[in-house]
Design an enzyme around this catalytic site. Structure first.
Site: not given
Ligand SMILES: *Cc1c(COP(=O)(O)O)cnc(C)c1O
Length: 391
Positions: A72, A201, A325
């Site tokens: 993010s 993650h 989310c």
């Molecule tokens: C999970 C995800 C994010 C956000 O990543 P975070 O590390 O959870 O903030 C952004 N873009 C995509 C495509 C994702 O799958």
């Protein structure tokens, strides 16, 4: 009953080897990497090693890798930072309707500040149209931001084509590759990518750590101001254990990519075939071939995804409906609406994402349990009554 985790697109566990490398950096090597003493210098050295690993995994230079708090932040930084830094050239951004909210809402916030944004539509498989992209470009366009692979339906975009168009027109190209890392071989140089987001993650690293690749020469403003960390571009004392974990995780994920993909693809194909053959009134969402290897996503007509998730959970199976989310909200996902599904069908969505730990037995268990749950839920739907009655 088994416990089957099929929500790897939401997050993965931290791999044991990754965790093992992180542990010493909590209370053994705890110096602040900005400090000049031995405690600090030792840690700094390991951060540089991790930075090298991230760079090597995507074909970048180490000095083009900036650590962030995850996907993010990386998306926010790239989109806002590039836009603000290049405002003298124009105020137009091109993105798609199916981006992750981290990118989509960032673009929406820029719109409120007076920038104009084109949200490209996608076809029924979630694919953008290259001609529509070309047509959307104006003299004012400064940034094209298009995700590599979609988190809900797995569709992989034609990134090289997009990047080449951007390069030809001298427009910066950012890609959210959070879902792609570890699943697709990426080389930012060969692919002409100007900036790229990744997050540990999603590939068996820890949460709260990610990186933004910024090609040397790209004009970008800071998002986080403060100390001089990350060459003065991203302030804040480094998340040292996280960075070490990210380095190890990306090394693992990219070294074993073919082997992992083959195994996961076999399981995915078995799951998709079993569900499509075994459960009527089902739609496979996303592109049938150009999709992430572990991604299986469906819409089951005449049921609610939420009820399906709860029933699966009672049987030990973890999946998701739309994006992690947005569950908890009653609006169907923007991605499913963008591929043209009507609200009532989009509500019956299920995403199952396969990871390294899954086995044939896991898939067989899902195929044993899922048809009965779907049937039971459909029996409660008045719409399904009509279908069965032939009306
Ligand atoms: C999970 C995800 C994010 C956000 O990543 P975070 O590390 O959870 O903030 C952004 N873009 C995509 C495509 C994702 O799958």
């Amino acid at each position: 009953m088994r416990n089957v985790y099929l929500d790897h697109a939401a997050t993965t566990y931290t791999n044991k080897e990754v965790l093992k490398e992180m542990i010493p950096f909590f209370s053994e090597f705890y110096g602040n990497p900005s400090s000049l003493h031995t405690y600090g210098r030792e840690v700094k050295k390991h951060i540089d090693i991790a930075r090298n690993k991230v760079a090597r995994a995507i074909g970048a230079l180490p000095e083009e890798i900036y650590f962030t708090a995850g996907g993010s932040e990386s998306d926010n930084w790239a989109i806002k930072g590039i836009t603000y830094a290049n405002v003298s050239k124009g105020k137009h951004i091109i993105t798609t309707k199916i981006e992750h909210h981290a990118a989509l809402y960032t673009c929406e916030s820029l719109e409120k500040e007076g920038f104009s944004v084109t949200y490209l539509p996608v076809d029924e498989y979630g694919m953008i149209n290259i001609n529509e992209l070309k047509d959307a470009i104006t003299d004012e366009t400064i940034l094209i931001s298009i995700m590599y692979a979609n988190n809900e339906i797995g569709t992989v975009q034609p990134i090289e084509k997009i990047a080449n168009i951007a390069k030809e027109k001298k427009i910066y190209f950012h890609t959210d590759a959070v879902q792609a890392i570890g699943n697709i071989k990426i080389n930012v140089k060969e692919q002409n990518i100007d900036s790229l987001s990744l997050s540990a993650h999603k590939f068996y690293g820890p949460k709260g750590i990610g990186a933004l690749y910024i090609r040397k020469g790209v004009k970008i403003k800071n998002l986080i101001h403060g100390g001089g960390q990350e060459k003065g571009k991203r302030a804040g004392t480094e998340n040292v254990p996280g960075i070490i974990g990210l380095g190890k995780a990306i090394e693992r994920a990219t070294e074993n990519i073919d082997e992992n993909n083959n195994k996961i693809l076999k399981l995915r194909n078995k799951l998709v075939k079993g569900i499509m053959d075994g459960i009527p009134y089902t739609i496979l969402t996303g592109h049938p071939e150009k999709r992430l290897p572990g991604s299986a996503s469906f819409c089951f007509k005449y049921i609610e995804g939420e009820a399906l998730l709860l029933n699966l959970d009672l049987k030990g199976i973890a999946g998701s409906s739309g994006s992690a989310c947005t569950s908890g909200s009653l609006d169907p996902s923007h991605v499913l609406l963008s591929i043209g599904l009507p609200h009532e069908i989009a509500h019956g969505s299920l995403r199952l994402t396969i990871g390294e730990i899954n086995t044939e037995e896991d898939i067989e268990y899902v195929l044993e349990v899922l048809p009965g749950i779907v049937e039971k839920l459909r029996e409660m739907s008045p719409l399904y009554d009509d279908v069965k009655g032939g009306n």
